[in-house]
Design a protein around this motif. Structure first.
Motif, mmCIF file in Angstrom:
data_model
loop_
_atom_site.group_PDB
_atom_site.id
_atom_site.type_symbol
_atom_site.label_atom_id
_atom_site.label_comp_id
_atom_site.label_asym_id
_atom_site.label_seq_id
_atom_site.Cartn_x
_atom_site.Cartn_y
_atom_site.Cartn_z
ATOM 1 N N LEU A 1 0.859 -1.274 -0.038
ATOM 2 C CA LEU A 1 0.090 0.019 0.020
ATOM 3 C C LEU A 1 0.842 1.318 0.208
ATOM 4 C CD1 LEU A 1 -2.850 1.307 0.048
ATOM 5 C CD2 LEU A 1 -2.778 1.089 2.705
ATOM 6 N N CYS B 1 0.710 3.925 -3.135
ATOM 7 C CA CYS B 1 0.378 5.200 -3.053
ATOM 8 C C CYS B 1 1.231 6.295 -3.393
ATOM 9 C CB CYS B 1 0.121 5.351 -1.408
ATOM 10 S SG CYS B 1 -1.603 4.912 -0.965
ATOM 11 N N ALA C 1 -11.428 13.213 3.694
ATOM 12 C CA ALA C 1 -10.019 12.715 4.125
ATOM 13 C C ALA C 1 -9.282 13.460 4.936
ATOM 14 C CB ALA C 1 -9.288 12.431 2.555
ATOM 15 N N LEU D 1 -2.964 7.375 1.917
ATOM 16 C CA LEU D 1 -3.992 7.495 1.049
ATOM 17 C C LEU D 1 -4.104 8.869 0.583
ATOM 18 C CD1 LEU D 1 -6.441 4.710 2.902
ATOM 19 C CD2 LEU D 1 -5.184 4.613 0.702
ATOM 20 N N ALA E 1 -1.928 9.373 -1.980
ATOM 21 C CA ALA E 1 -2.596 9.055 -3.303
ATOM 22 C C ALA E 1 -3.595 9.959 -3.738
ATOM 23 C CB ALA E 1 -3.041 7.821 -3.188
#
Length: 246
Positions: free
Chosen positions: A9, A13, A130, A191, A194
């Motif tokens: 991950l 990202c 987010a 995240l 990304a």
């Protein structure tokens, strides 16, 4: 699962972060702006935006110091661990509160003002969700765990893992026993990276430093402008005769 979360991950990202910026620059240079809504509403924005940006600047600086500066280096330059911990916790708390105030005002402004709400894109909404999640997790870790809780020395675990990712030798075992709120905050941070290239956050790479305390475009009325020169008699005669002369 451990390999995916703490190795696959983060690298995925980071790849999206880099390639996404290249794609955005090649295909959407005209969208590389803040998409300011100052003309739609400025009274709340003049408070919300500086608070948000100053708070974000403090939070980012704190994260950079905590994650990138090893504990042995601060000890080597004579900074006691207790002093570092106090500055990090109280500085992070203050910066976080300023950031929260700015973010709450920005979200409330978009929800309450119809014109600003209609100008809000889907990516804006995703970005606000987010950011809000990251702020909640960060404040929980700083205030809940380190200020009023039992404390956690992330510099010996999370910071070491974070640096090892960029050395292409991820030390995943350091993250397994970290508190859940720190794990979620770390995953959320990658995240967010990304997501970054596809939102208005790209403007930070081209914003001047003064944007921190005046983060909006200033539109001024043309007051005090010199009066236009009076038309000549010939021009007046032309207008009254339809532009023809005998």
């Amino acid at each position: 699962m451990t390999t995916f979360v703490w190795i696959v991950l983060p690298y995925a990202c980071l790849a999206v972060f880099v390639l996404g910026h290249v794609w955005r620059w090649r295909h959407d240079q005209f969208g590389w702006t803040t998409h300011t809504s100052q003309l739609l509403e400025s009274r709340i924005l003049r408070w919300a935006s500086p608070l948000f940006h100053l708070g974000a600047f403090g939070v980012i600086a704190g994260h950079a110091a905590g994650l990138l500066v090893p504990a042995w280096l601060t000890s080597a330059v004579g900074v006691p661990e207790g002093l570092y911990h106090a500055v990090a916790v109280w500085g992070g708390t203050l910066s976080g509160l300023v950031l929260v105030a700015g973010l709450v005002l920005l979200i409330a402004r978009r929800a309450a003002n119809g014109r600003v709400r209609r100008a809000t894109t889907t990516m804006d909404k995703v970005l606000y969700v987010a950011l809000a999640a990251m702020v909640v997790l960060g404040m929980t870790a700083t205030v809940g765990v380190n200020l009023f809780g039992h404390g956690y020395d992330y510099r010996e675990t999370i910071a070491v893992w974070f640096r090892s990712v960029f050395w292409f030798s991820p030390r995943t075992h350091l993250m397994i026993d970290a508190p859940l709120v720190y794990q979620l905050h770390a995953v959320g941070g990658f995240l967010l990276l990304a997501l970054w290239p596809f939102t208005r956050l790209v403007h930070v790479w081209s914003a001047p430093l003064a944007y921190l305390w005046r983060p909006y475009v200033v539109y001024r009325a043309r007051r005090g402008a010199p009066p236009a020169p009076a038309p000549s008699p010939a021009a007046v005669r032309d207008r009254t005769t339809g532009g023809t002369r005998a």
